[in-house]
Design a protein around this motif. Sequence first.
Motif, PDB file in Angstrom:
ATOM      1  N   THR A  46      53.325  18.280 -49.674  1.00  0.00           N
ATOM      2  CA  THR A  46      52.674  19.589 -49.793  1.00  0.00           C
ATOM      3  C   THR A  46      51.328  19.555 -49.410  1.00  0.00           C
ATOM      4  O   THR A  46      50.671  18.583 -49.024  1.00  0.00           O
ATOM      5  N   ARG A  47      50.840  20.689 -49.533  1.00  0.00           N
ATOM      6  CA  ARG A  47      49.265  20.782 -48.710  1.00  0.00           C
ATOM      7  C   ARG A  47      48.431  19.831 -49.325  1.00  0.00           C
ATOM      8  O   ARG A  47      47.741  19.005 -48.758  1.00  0.00           O
ATOM      9  N   PRO A  48      48.275  19.620 -50.786  1.00  0.00           N
ATOM     10  CA  PRO A  48      47.546  18.448 -51.584  1.00  0.00           C
ATOM     11  C   PRO A  48      47.944  17.030 -51.050  1.00  0.00           C
ATOM     12  O   PRO A  48      47.091  16.248 -50.771  1.00  0.00           O
ATOM     13  N   GLN A  49      49.194  16.933 -51.025  1.00  0.00           N
ATOM     14  CA  GLN A  49      49.617  15.521 -50.574  1.00  0.00           C
ATOM     15  C   GLN A  49      49.304  15.304 -49.031  1.00  0.00           C
ATOM     16  O   GLN A  49      48.884  14.017 -48.946  1.00  0.00           O
ATOM     17  N   LYS A  50      49.097  16.237 -48.248  1.00  0.00           N
ATOM     18  CA  LYS A  50      49.106  16.017 -46.818  1.00  0.00           C
ATOM     19  C   LYS A  50      47.531  15.882 -46.631  1.00  0.00           C
ATOM     20  O   LYS A  50      47.067  14.955 -45.898  1.00  0.00           O
ATOM     21  N   VAL A  51      46.497  16.549 -47.598  1.00  0.00           N
ATOM     22  CA  VAL A  51      45.177  16.424 -47.540  1.00  0.00           C
ATOM     23  C   VAL A  51      44.884  14.841 -48.162  1.00  0.00           C
ATOM     24  O   VAL A  51      44.231  14.168 -47.448  1.00  0.00           O
ATOM     25  N   ILE A  71      36.179   9.391 -38.647  1.00  0.00           N
ATOM     26  CA  ILE A  71      35.708  10.952 -38.535  1.00  0.00           C
ATOM     27  C   ILE A  71      36.704  11.949 -38.354  1.00  0.00           C
ATOM     28  O   ILE A  71      36.648  12.957 -38.950  1.00  0.00           O
ATOM     29  N   LYS A  72      37.483  11.604 -37.548  1.00  0.00           N
ATOM     30  CA  LYS A  72      38.474  12.741 -37.057  1.00  0.00           C
ATOM     31  C   LYS A  72      39.260  13.174 -38.338  1.00  0.00           C
ATOM     32  O   LYS A  72      39.726  14.371 -38.712  1.00  0.00           O
ATOM     33  N   SER A  73      39.720  11.955 -39.043  1.00  0.00           N
ATOM     34  CA  SER A  73      40.565  12.089 -40.210  1.00  0.00           C
ATOM     35  C   SER A  73      39.864  12.938 -41.121  1.00  0.00           C
ATOM     36  O   SER A  73      40.240  13.911 -41.959  1.00  0.00           O
ATOM     37  N   PHE A  74      38.667  12.814 -41.550  1.00  0.00           N
ATOM     38  CA  PHE A  74      37.949  13.346 -42.691  1.00  0.00           C
ATOM     39  C   PHE A  74      37.524  14.801 -42.179  1.00  0.00           C
ATOM     40  O   PHE A  74      37.777  15.674 -42.956  1.00  0.00           O
ATOM     41  N   GLU A  75      37.413  15.067 -40.871  1.00  0.00           N
ATOM     42  CA  GLU A  75      37.458  16.528 -40.502  1.00  0.00           C
ATOM     43  C   GLU A  75      38.690  17.216 -40.706  1.00  0.00           C
ATOM     44  O   GLU A  75      38.592  18.499 -41.332  1.00  0.00           O
ATOM     45  N   GLY A  76      39.766  16.503 -40.631  1.00  0.00           N
ATOM     46  CA  GLY A  76      41.114  17.259 -40.857  1.00  0.00           C
ATOM     47  C   GLY A  76      41.206  17.635 -42.334  1.00  0.00           C
ATOM     48  O   GLY A  76      41.770  18.372 -42.948  1.00  0.00           O
ATOM     49  N   VAL A  77      40.492  16.496 -43.357  1.00  0.00           N
ATOM     50  CA  VAL A  77      40.637  16.640 -44.575  1.00  0.00           C
ATOM     51  C   VAL A  77      39.728  18.087 -45.191  1.00  0.00           C
ATOM     52  O   VAL A  77      40.189  18.751 -45.881  1.00  0.00           O
ATOM     53  N   LEU A  78      38.595  17.963 -44.611  1.00  0.00           N
ATOM     54  CA  LEU A  78      37.585  19.076 -44.913  1.00  0.00           C
ATOM     55  C   LEU A  78      37.950  20.325 -44.414  1.00  0.00           C
ATOM     56  O   LEU A  78      37.713  21.358 -44.785  1.00  0.00           O
ATOM     57  N   PRO A  82      37.642  22.262 -48.041  1.00  0.00           N
ATOM     58  CA  PRO A  82      36.143  21.904 -47.595  1.00  0.00           C
ATOM     59  C   PRO A  82      35.422  21.444 -49.066  1.00  0.00           C
ATOM     60  O   PRO A  82      34.105  21.502 -49.065  1.00  0.00           O
ATOM     61  N   SER A  83      36.289  21.448 -49.906  1.00  0.00           N
ATOM     62  CA  SER A  83      35.383  20.919 -51.389  1.00  0.00           C
ATOM     63  C   SER A  83      35.735  19.585 -51.605  1.00  0.00           C
ATOM     64  O   SER A  83      35.248  18.858 -52.937  1.00  0.00           O
ATOM     65  N   HIS A  84      36.005  18.711 -50.862  1.00  0.00           N
ATOM     66  CA  HIS A  84      36.353  17.173 -51.020  1.00  0.00           C
ATOM     67  C   HIS A  84      35.289  16.458 -50.730  1.00  0.00           C
ATOM     68  O   HIS A  84      34.732  15.894 -49.662  1.00  0.00           O
ATOM     69  N   ALA A  85      34.280  16.167 -51.855  1.00  0.00           N
ATOM     70  CA  ALA A  85      33.007  15.333 -51.743  1.00  0.00           C
ATOM     71  C   ALA A  85      33.257  14.093 -51.019  1.00  0.00           C
ATOM     72  O   ALA A  85      32.405  13.746 -50.456  1.00  0.00           O
ATOM     73  N   LEU A  86      34.355  13.554 -51.615  1.00  0.00           N
ATOM     74  CA  LEU A  86      34.277  11.778 -51.012  1.00  0.00           C
ATOM     75  C   LEU A  86      34.629  12.063 -49.668  1.00  0.00           C
ATOM     76  O   LEU A  86      34.022  11.139 -48.798  1.00  0.00           O
TER      77      LEU A  86
END
Length: 167
Positions: A46-51, A71-78, A82-86
């Motif tokens: 699911t989308r949250p699992q992918k994130v 950095i590339k991975s965290f850019e994908g997460v964000l 966009p609210s993923h503080a970690l």
Amino acid sequence: MIRKAWLGVLCGSLLLVAPVVARADAGGGGDGGGNSRWDSPQEKLTRPQKVQAEYETGYRYLKAGEYKKAIKSFEGVLKENPSHALAYSNMGYSYRKLKQYDKAIELYGKALMLDPKLAEAHEYLGEAYLEMGNIEEAKQHLTILQSLDPKLAEELRAEITRYDKRS
């Protein structure tokens, strides 16, 4: 009469199931189309699992010292969340390790806007300020960190002490 009723139910059921079966099989055997049983496990997330999976990938890169990949991975997460503080905090950590302090500080700030009690961001921000020679800013984050996470506060305090001995 009962036979006709069952026949009607059976035919009606087939009409309802046929489009679902057709959609599930669309795309020719799971090679990119639809959700068939042949899809890879990553495609079924699911989308949250992918994130979360992308975040964990970025964190593994970070721990391995592969900061550009992190950095590339965290850019994908964000991009997805966009609210993923970690993710902001750890992306800031990666930039700090690459000595891009302005970008790191900006990202720590975003993390703290989303979660002002994110202890890791306060520690990393304190370390960034320390690496830039701004000991007063580092001490301000130490003060905040003491109430959030005494263990991380002690780590930052040790860094400040080492810095004081060098100067």
